[in-house]
Write a protein that holds these residues in place. Structure first.
Motif, PDB file in Angstrom:
ATOM      1  N   LEU A  90       0.824  -1.203   0.000  1.00 18.97           N
ATOM      2  CA  LEU A  90       0.000   0.000   0.000  1.00 18.97           C
ATOM      3  C   LEU A  90       0.864   1.262   0.000  1.00 18.97           C
TER       4      LEU A  90
ATOM      5  N   THR B 130     -10.549   9.615  -9.114  1.00 20.85           N
ATOM      6  CA  THR B 130     -10.415   8.226  -8.677  1.00 20.85           C
ATOM      7  C   THR B 130      -9.078   7.998  -7.975  1.00 20.85           C
TER       8      THR B 130
ATOM      9  N   THR C 148      -9.289   9.522  -4.501  1.00 17.09           N
ATOM     10  CA  THR C 148     -10.092   8.661  -3.618  1.00 17.09           C
ATOM     11  C   THR C 148      -9.291   7.446  -3.180  1.00 17.09           C
ATOM     12  N   ARG C 149      -8.576   6.828  -4.110  1.00 12.38           N
ATOM     13  CA  ARG C 149      -7.773   5.650  -3.779  1.00 12.38           C
ATOM     14  C   ARG C 149      -6.678   6.013  -2.784  1.00 12.38           C
ATOM     15  N   TYR C 150      -6.004   7.128  -3.005  1.00 12.94           N
ATOM     16  CA  TYR C 150      -4.946   7.559  -2.086  1.00 12.94           C
ATOM     17  C   TYR C 150      -5.524   7.810  -0.684  1.00 12.94           C
ATOM     18  N   SER C 151      -6.654   8.445  -0.618  1.00  8.95           N
ATOM     19  CA  SER C 151      -7.273   8.754   0.676  1.00  8.95           C
ATOM     20  C   SER C 151      -7.632   7.482   1.438  1.00  8.95           C
ATOM     21  N   ARG C 152      -8.065   6.454   0.718  1.00  7.55           N
ATOM     22  CA  ARG C 152      -8.389   5.179   1.362  1.00  7.55           C
ATOM     23  C   ARG C 152      -7.132   4.501   1.901  1.00  7.55           C
ATOM     24  N   ILE C 153      -6.029   4.590   1.161  1.00  9.05           N
ATOM     25  CA  ILE C 153      -4.770   4.020   1.645  1.00  9.05           C
ATOM     26  C   ILE C 153      -4.329   4.732   2.921  1.00  9.05           C
TER      27      ILE C 153
ATOM     28  N   ASP D  32      -6.197   6.276   5.059  1.00 11.66           N
ATOM     29  CA  ASP D  32      -7.107   5.893   6.144  1.00 11.66           C
ATOM     30  C   ASP D  32      -6.737   4.526   6.709  1.00 11.66           C
ATOM     31  N   THR D  33      -6.301   3.613   5.840  1.00 18.52           N
ATOM     32  CA  THR D  33      -5.854   2.300   6.306  1.00 18.52           C
ATOM     33  C   THR D  33      -4.667   2.439   7.248  1.00 18.52           C
TER      34      THR D  33
ATOM     35  N   HIS E 203      -5.546   3.817  10.790  1.00 21.47           N
ATOM     36  CA  HIS E 203      -6.169   2.838  11.694  1.00 21.47           C
ATOM     37  C   HIS E 203      -5.337   1.563  11.850  1.00 21.47           C
TER      38      HIS E 203
END
Length: 298
Positions: A189, A240, A243-248, A250-251, A254
């Motif tokens: 990631l 897109t 959005t993908r970068y932001s999800r990484i 966020d992973t 957490h």
């Protein structure tokens, strides 16, 4: 001499200044490329910027010099011709001293220094060879037939970030992530996050180079351009990617706090900060997009 060469560049802090000077002196001492001192000064500055931003917060100057020297090597490969890379790959895989032009000299010097410090360079050397192979053969891939999985497999190599992570993991004495483990997943990631930022930052430059048919200008070098198969799809591809970068991110926010996760977080956030710092020099027109991207740390 180095002070005069670096006069045009704005330093982030004293560490950045010291690192830039050391990297410039190192590359000039080893230079065999004929690019000139001014080119080496800019390369040292860019490498020191990425290293200053991306190294762990408690990194010593000696540790950062190793990371920075890898980035100098990466930039030499990324900004230069690819004709030396096939030979360099073979030398790295066979265990012979790397001697293929400027890139080989820098690579050999870095590996020699790591070995003198009794650092395990086995995986690092393999990843250097994989990087050289990917860069040497990138033009052979047909973007019209590539799947998304094939693009990712190539881009994770050509971004050159995996050897950097391994360099720092080795410096810090952290174990090799077990295949299939959570640590390995986070490693993947982090590499993806790094190339997403680079590709968002490079849209304008890469699109222009591809349009002009410039040497080494490949759609396979940019996630956004790969997914925007027509001009009308560019903004959707940008959204897109964001959005993908932001999800990484966020992973990572957490994720369990381990030394390796902390190292990866430094690399990811530092990569974004370095690109922001270099927008006017290396990534013109990208600041607005990059400022939308989140950080893992507060």
């Amino acid at each position: 001499m180095s002070t005069d060469l670096l006069a045009p560049y704005r330093m982030i802090n004293r560490r950045h200044r010291d690192l830039t000077r050391e990297l410039l002196a190192w590359s000039l001492r080893l230079c065999s490329c004929g690019q000139g001192a001014a080119w080496h000064a800019q390369t040292a500055y860019v490498a020191a910027t990425f290293e200053t931003c991306g190294a762990p917060s408690d990194a010593t100057l000696d540790e950062s010099l190793l990371g920075g020297k890898y980035i100098v090597f990466f930039l030499c490969v990324d900004d230069g011709p690819t004709d030396q890379l096939a030979n360099l790959e073979q030398e790295l895989r066979s265990g012979r001293p790397a001697a293929s032009g400027e890139c080989g000299v820098l690579c050999h010097a870095l590996l020699d220094e790591m070995n003198k410090r009794a650092l395990d360079t086995q995986q690092f050397t393999t990843e250097l060879a994989d990087f050289c192979s990917a860069m040497a053969t990138e033009a052979q891939h047909d973007v019209r037939t590539m799947t998304e999985e094939q693009f990712h497999a190539l881009r994770r190599q050509t971004i050159g970030n995996q050897p950097y992570i391994t360099c720092w993991r080795t410096i810090r004495g952290l174990p090799v992530p077990t295949p299939g483990s959570e640590a390995q997943e986070f490693n993947e990631l982090a590499v993806e996050a790094v190339y997403l930022v680079n590709d968002l930052a490079s849209i304008t430059k890469d699109e222009e180079e591809v349009r002009k048919g410039a040497a080494n200008a490949y759609v396979t070098s940019n996630w956004v351009l790969f997914h925007a198969r027509s001009p009308g799809e560019l903004h959707t591809a940008i959204d897109t990617a964001i959005t993908r970068y932001s999800r990484i991110v966020d992973t990572f926010v957490h994720a369990p706090q381990t030394p390796f996760a902390s190292l990866l977080s430094s690399v990811v956030d530092g990569n974004l900060d370095a690109h922001l710092s270099l927008t006017s020099m290396r990534y013109p027109g990208s600041a607005q997009i990059l400022r939308v991207l989140p950080h893992i740390g507060s």
